[in-house]
Motif scaffolding. Structure first.
Motif, mmCIF file in Angstrom:
data_model
loop_
_atom_site.group_PDB
_atom_site.id
_atom_site.type_symbol
_atom_site.label_atom_id
_atom_site.label_comp_id
_atom_site.label_asym_id
_atom_site.label_seq_id
_atom_site.Cartn_x
_atom_site.Cartn_y
_atom_site.Cartn_z
ATOM 1 N N HIS A 145 0.833 -1.205 0.000
ATOM 2 C CA HIS A 145 0.000 0.000 0.000
ATOM 3 C C HIS A 145 0.870 1.258 0.000
ATOM 4 O O HIS A 145 0.597 2.214 -0.740
ATOM 5 C CB HIS A 145 -0.916 -0.015 1.230
ATOM 6 C CG HIS A 145 -1.775 1.204 1.348
ATOM 7 N ND1 HIS A 145 -2.845 1.450 0.503
ATOM 8 C CD2 HIS A 145 -1.713 2.262 2.204
ATOM 9 C CE1 HIS A 145 -3.400 2.599 0.834
ATOM 10 N NE2 HIS A 145 -2.735 3.106 1.857
ATOM 11 N N VAL A 146 1.911 1.266 0.822
ATOM 12 C CA VAL A 146 2.808 2.426 0.880
ATOM 13 C C VAL A 146 3.578 2.580 -0.433
ATOM 14 O O VAL A 146 3.756 3.687 -0.943
ATOM 15 C CB VAL A 146 3.800 2.296 2.064
ATOM 16 C CG1 VAL A 146 4.812 3.445 2.051
ATOM 17 C CG2 VAL A 146 3.042 2.272 3.392
ATOM 18 N N VAL A 147 4.009 1.458 -0.997
ATOM 19 C CA VAL A 147 4.768 1.475 -2.254
ATOM 20 C C VAL A 147 3.961 2.086 -3.391
ATOM 21 O O VAL A 147 4.514 2.711 -4.303
ATOM 22 C CB VAL A 147 5.232 0.040 -2.619
ATOM 23 C CG1 VAL A 147 5.646 -0.056 -4.080
ATOM 24 C CG2 VAL A 147 6.389 -0.379 -1.716
ATOM 25 N N LYS A 148 2.628 1.949 -3.347
ATOM 26 C CA LYS A 148 1.771 2.499 -4.405
ATOM 27 C C LYS A 148 1.969 4.003 -4.575
ATOM 28 O O LYS A 148 1.764 4.537 -5.654
ATOM 29 C CB LYS A 148 0.297 2.222 -4.091
ATOM 30 C CG LYS A 148 -0.163 0.835 -4.502
ATOM 31 C CD LYS A 148 -1.665 0.690 -4.283
ATOM 32 C CE LYS A 148 -2.145 -0.693 -4.713
ATOM 33 N NZ LYS A 148 -3.596 -0.851 -4.482
ATOM 34 N N LYS A 149 2.380 4.676 -3.512
ATOM 35 C CA LYS A 149 2.617 6.126 -3.591
ATOM 36 C C LYS A 149 3.749 6.451 -4.554
ATOM 37 O O LYS A 149 3.846 7.547 -5.074
ATOM 38 C CB LYS A 149 2.987 6.686 -2.212
ATOM 39 C CG LYS A 149 1.867 6.622 -1.199
ATOM 40 C CD LYS A 149 2.136 7.481 0.031
ATOM 41 C CE LYS A 149 3.552 7.600 0.437
ATOM 42 N NZ LYS A 149 3.756 8.322 1.716
ATOM 43 N N VAL A 160 7.783 6.268 -10.069
ATOM 44 C CA VAL A 160 9.242 6.332 -10.099
ATOM 45 C C VAL A 160 9.778 5.222 -11.006
ATOM 46 O O VAL A 160 9.053 4.322 -11.392
ATOM 47 C CB VAL A 160 9.852 6.200 -8.679
ATOM 48 C CG1 VAL A 160 9.318 7.284 -7.769
ATOM 49 C CG2 VAL A 160 9.576 4.822 -8.090
ATOM 50 N N GLU A 161 11.078 5.319 -11.310
ATOM 51 C CA GLU A 161 11.681 4.376 -12.255
ATOM 52 C C GLU A 161 12.019 3.019 -11.625
ATOM 53 O O GLU A 161 12.296 2.061 -12.319
ATOM 54 C CB GLU A 161 12.972 4.979 -12.833
ATOM 55 C CG GLU A 161 12.766 6.274 -13.611
ATOM 56 C CD GLU A 161 12.000 6.050 -14.895
ATOM 57 O OE1 GLU A 161 12.130 4.955 -15.472
ATOM 58 O OE2 GLU A 161 11.263 6.952 -15.306
ATOM 59 N N GLU A 162 11.996 2.943 -10.301
ATOM 60 C CA GLU A 162 12.403 1.717 -9.618
ATOM 61 C C GLU A 162 11.410 0.578 -9.851
ATOM 62 O O GLU A 162 10.215 0.792 -10.030
ATOM 63 C CB GLU A 162 12.525 1.969 -8.113
ATOM 64 C CG GLU A 162 13.386 3.170 -7.740
ATOM 65 C CD GLU A 162 14.808 3.028 -8.210
ATOM 66 O OE1 GLU A 162 15.317 1.896 -8.227
ATOM 67 O OE2 GLU A 162 15.419 4.045 -8.565
ATOM 68 N N ASP A 163 11.929 -0.654 -9.838
ATOM 69 C CA ASP A 163 11.087 -1.839 -9.973
ATOM 70 C C ASP A 163 10.234 -2.004 -8.714
ATOM 71 O O ASP A 163 10.711 -1.822 -7.596
ATOM 72 C CB ASP A 163 11.983 -3.073 -10.167
ATOM 73 C CG ASP A 163 11.165 -4.337 -10.385
ATOM 74 O OD1 ASP A 163 10.656 -4.519 -11.496
ATOM 75 O OD2 ASP A 163 11.055 -5.127 -9.432
ATOM 76 N N VAL A 164 8.957 -2.346 -8.891
ATOM 77 C CA VAL A 164 8.027 -2.478 -7.758
ATOM 78 C C VAL A 164 8.523 -3.513 -6.757
ATOM 79 O O VAL A 164 8.450 -3.318 -5.540
ATOM 80 C CB VAL A 164 6.607 -2.848 -8.247
ATOM 81 C CG1 VAL A 164 5.693 -3.152 -7.063
ATOM 82 C CG2 VAL A 164 6.019 -1.717 -9.069
ATOM 83 N N ILE A 170 12.623 -3.120 -0.147
ATOM 84 C CA ILE A 170 13.118 -2.033 0.711
ATOM 85 C C ILE A 170 12.080 -1.700 1.783
ATOM 86 O O ILE A 170 12.402 -1.516 2.956
ATOM 87 C CB ILE A 170 13.433 -0.776 -0.124
ATOM 88 C CG1 ILE A 170 14.554 -1.056 -1.131
ATOM 89 C CG2 ILE A 170 13.818 0.385 0.789
ATOM 90 C CD1 ILE A 170 15.876 -1.417 -0.522
ATOM 91 N N GLY A 171 10.819 -1.628 1.357
ATOM 92 C CA GLY A 171 9.747 -1.334 2.298
ATOM 93 C C GLY A 171 9.634 -2.386 3.380
ATOM 94 O O GLY A 171 9.328 -2.082 4.540
ATOM 95 N N ILE A 210 8.151 2.320 7.000
ATOM 96 C CA ILE A 210 8.257 1.855 5.607
ATOM 97 C C ILE A 210 8.552 3.044 4.691
ATOM 98 O O ILE A 210 9.438 3.001 3.829
ATOM 99 C CB ILE A 210 6.963 1.149 5.171
ATOM 100 C CG1 ILE A 210 6.765 -0.143 5.970
ATOM 101 C CG2 ILE A 210 6.980 0.844 3.667
ATOM 102 C CD1 ILE A 210 5.363 -0.712 5.886
ATOM 103 N N ASP A 211 7.804 4.120 4.891
ATOM 104 C CA ASP A 211 7.984 5.330 4.091
ATOM 105 C C ASP A 211 9.387 5.891 4.271
ATOM 106 O O ASP A 211 10.061 6.264 3.304
ATOM 107 C CB ASP A 211 6.948 6.370 4.523
ATOM 108 C CG ASP A 211 6.525 7.277 3.376
ATOM 109 O OD1 ASP A 211 6.697 6.881 2.210
ATOM 110 O OD2 ASP A 211 6.021 8.370 3.658
#
Length: 206
Positions: free
Chosen positions: A41-45, A49-53, A59-60, A87-88
């Motif tokens: 959910h946090v990663v969706k923000k 960006v160019e990074e792979d999900v 990382i999260g 996480i953020d």
């Protein structure tokens, strides 16, 4: 994005937090696993960006693990609220580190040598604050060569990227992402243009 286990209820969360506090490592693993949906959910923000999900989720997850390990249930907060911030923070720390590394690599890229055979870096020309008259004259000469090299060897887009990246010609100094947004291209493309331009300027300087 892959499917994650269902989150814990408030009652379940309280139970496993107490178990973990008592030293039950299995409880820790359950707290992490059942909160992986929060990481997604946090990663969706950061979906633009160019990074792979998958990399972002990894990382999260580190931030989530830290949250579980340091969470104080006696303060009355839910783990999810605290973990979201952790996480953020982990993701933002990674972005800042990548930005810093990218800038350092480019600034310290050697672009030629001076009269004594010493390597000259772009940083030397842009930020040199030496007070001696001799060094000031050398700096002026190198700066002139830098601009001549730009005009002679770089294409228009390459010049524009270098000007914005390093604040040359009284331009505002911007990050690769800011340049990408301004030019309507991807950050990775800006990075390739910058690297190619610095290589050409290096040859021109030599």
């Amino acid at each position: 994005m892959k499917t994650f286990p269902k989150p814990l209820t408030a009652k379940e969360e309280s139970y496993y937090l107490k178990k973990y506090k008592e030293g039950d490592l299995e409880a820790k693993h359950i707290l992490i696993e059942r909160n992986l949906r929060l990481v997604a959910h946090v990663v969706k923000k950061y979906q633009y960006v160019e990074e792979d999900v998958e990399d972002l989720i990894s990382i999260g997850t580190i931030g989530l693990i830290k949250a579980v390990a340091t969470f104080d249930m006696d303060k009355g907060n839910r783990l999810g609220t605290y973990a979201s911030r952790c996480i953020d923070n982990e993701l933002l720390m990674m972005f800042r580190q990548k930005k810093k590394s990218s800038k350092e690599v480019s600034l310290y890229e050697p672009i030629g040598t001076d009269k004594e055979g010493n390597e000259i870096h772009l940083l030397d020309i842009i930020e040199n604050e030496t007070a001696s008259v001799t060094d000031q004259l050398t700096l002026k000469e190198d700066t002139k060569k830098l601009y001549e090299s730009m005009e002679k060897y770089l294409k228009e887009r390459e010049k524009e990227v270098i000007k914005m990246r390093y604040g040359l010609y009284q331009k505002e100094e911007l990050t690769q992402r800011e340049i990408a947004k301004r030019l309507g291209i991807s950050r990775s493309y800006v990075s390739r243009i910058e690297k190619s331009a610095l290589q050409k300027m290096k040859k021109g300087f030599e």
